[in-house]
Scaffold this active site. Sequence first.
Site, PDB file in Angstrom:
ATOM      1  N   HIS A  75      75.462 104.948  46.896  1.00 29.90           N
ATOM      2  CA  HIS A  75      74.186 105.543  47.278  1.00 29.90           C
ATOM      3  C   HIS A  75      73.783 105.005  48.647  1.00 29.90           C
ATOM      4  O   HIS A  75      73.886 103.805  48.914  1.00 29.90           O
ATOM      5  CB  HIS A  75      73.092 105.200  46.262  1.00 29.90           C
ATOM      6  N   TYR A 205      62.003 106.228  42.617  1.00 28.73           N
ATOM      7  CA  TYR A 205      60.963 105.306  42.179  1.00 28.73           C
ATOM      8  C   TYR A 205      59.628 106.048  42.279  1.00 28.73           C
ATOM      9  O   TYR A 205      59.191 106.395  43.374  1.00 28.73           O
ATOM     10  CB  TYR A 205      60.930 104.063  43.054  1.00 28.73           C
ATOM     11  N   PRO A 297      63.051  93.876  36.993  1.00 24.91           N
ATOM     12  CA  PRO A 297      64.173  94.741  37.369  1.00 24.91           C
ATOM     13  C   PRO A 297      63.854  95.736  38.480  1.00 24.91           C
ATOM     14  O   PRO A 297      64.759  96.436  38.935  1.00 24.91           O
ATOM     15  CB  PRO A 297      64.511  95.462  36.061  1.00 24.91           C
ATOM     16  N   LYS A 301      67.853  93.066  41.211  1.00 25.96           N
ATOM     17  CA  LYS A 301      68.438  91.841  41.754  1.00 25.96           C
ATOM     18  C   LYS A 301      69.099  90.933  40.724  1.00 25.96           C
ATOM     19  O   LYS A 301      69.827  90.012  41.091  1.00 25.96           O
ATOM     20  CB  LYS A 301      67.348  91.039  42.494  1.00 25.96           C
ATOM     21  N   TYR A 389      66.975  95.626  49.643  1.00 21.11           N
ATOM     22  CA  TYR A 389      67.474  96.389  48.495  1.00 21.11           C
ATOM     23  C   TYR A 389      69.002  96.397  48.458  1.00 21.11           C
ATOM     24  O   TYR A 389      69.606  96.201  47.393  1.00 21.11           O
ATOM     25  CB  TYR A 389      66.943  97.817  48.551  1.00 21.11           C
TER      26      TYR A 389
END
Length: 400
Positions: A75, A205, A297, A301, A389
Site C-alpha cells: 500500500h 480511517y 492499534p 505499531k 506510519y
Amino acid sequence: MRTERTQVAIVGAGPAGLLLSHLLHRRGIASVVLESRSREYVEQRVRAGVLEQGTVDTLVEAGVGERLRREGLPHHGIELRYGGRGRRIAFEKLVPGRRITVYGQQEVVKDLIAARLADGGPIRFEVSGVAVHDLDSAAPSVTYTGPDGEPVRLECDVIAGCDGFHGVTRPSIPDGVLTVYEREYPFAWLGVLARVRPSAEELIYAQTERGFALHSMRSPEVSRFYLQVAPDENLADWPDERIWEELRARLETVPGFTLATGPVIEKGVTPMRSFVVEPMQYGRLYLAGDAAHIVPPTGAKGLNLAVADVRLLTEALVSWFSTGSAALLEGYSAACLKRVWRAQHFSWWMTTLLHTFDSDDAYGRRLQLAHLDYVTTSEAAATTLAENYVGLPYESDPHD
C-alpha cells in the site's frame, strides 16, 4: 526432572520469539522456544496485519519473505475520512521508496514456524507451568512441564521474554525494579474479519460523531474492520446485522462509496491501552514485544515494534557470545525505548485524532476537525504522519 541445555531460552512463540530464534540460528546461536498454546492455535490467531517497510525488509533479508512478497498487499497510502469527505495521505509522494504491506501476523508466524522447523529448531508447543529462575545469576534457567507431563529444566545463558502482556516473564522481575507507564482509553475496538472483497484498495480511517471505524483487509478475498465501542461492550449485543449497519453508517459517508458485506468469520472486542515498562531487562532476562510495551492499534505499531526489539537483541547477543562484550546487552533497553516512545506518541496521537472521547464535547470535536484539516492540507503535517506510519528507518548504530 529432565535437564536440557541451550544458549538462549525464549518464552513465547509469537512473532518476537520466533523471529529472534530464527535470527539467532542464522548467526550460529542455539535457542529453544517455549509456548503454552498449540501450534494450530498460534498459527490461526488473528492479530495485526500492517507491516512497516523495515519489518518487510527484515523478514526478506532473513529468508522468510518469499510468501510475503508473493501474497502481501503493498500500500502506498491511506485515507482519512471525516466530515463527508476523504483525503488521501500519499506515501509515494511524501516518503518516496517507503510503503506498508498488508500481511496478517498469523501468516508471519506460519512462515517463521515453517522456517524454524525446517532448520530443526526446537519449538516446544503446549507446555505448562513455565517459570524462570536465577535471573540475576550467570546461570539462569526455565522450568516447564511438557505436553507428556514430564517436568523439564532448561538451563541457558540468557532468557528472552517474548510471551506478551499476560506472560510470566515480566511478573518474575522483583518488585521495585520496573517503572510502569500506563494509560487506558475510554473505549475499545470491535474487530471483525469477513469473507468479502475489500471495498477500497487502501486502508480507510474514518472519524465520525458515531465513533471511529477502520476499513482494512487481509487478502483480496478477506476484509478486516474495526468499530469504536464501549470498553465493557458485550459481544453478544453485536449480531452480524448490527455490525454491518454500523459499519455502513460510519464508512458510507462520501459520495459513491458502497460497503461490500459478506459472511463474518471472526469477531472480538479488544481494549485500548498504552503501556511501557522501563527497563526492558533485568539480569539475564530481556523483554521484547508486548511483554514490555503495548500501543493502541490505531498506529499499527505493535508487531513492528516487536521486530525492532528483536533486531537489537539479536545484535547484542551475537556481540556478547562472539566477543564477550556486554556493552550492547547493557544498552539494549535504552536503545529499544527510543523507538518505543516515538511509536507510543504516534499511536496516542492517531488515537486522539480519530476517536470520539465525549459525544457532548463540541469543543473537542471542533479541535479534532481542525487538526484533521491541517494534517490533510499541510504537506509538512502529512509527511509527519506518513513517515511515522510507514516506519522510521532503523538507526545505523542505535546503541550510541
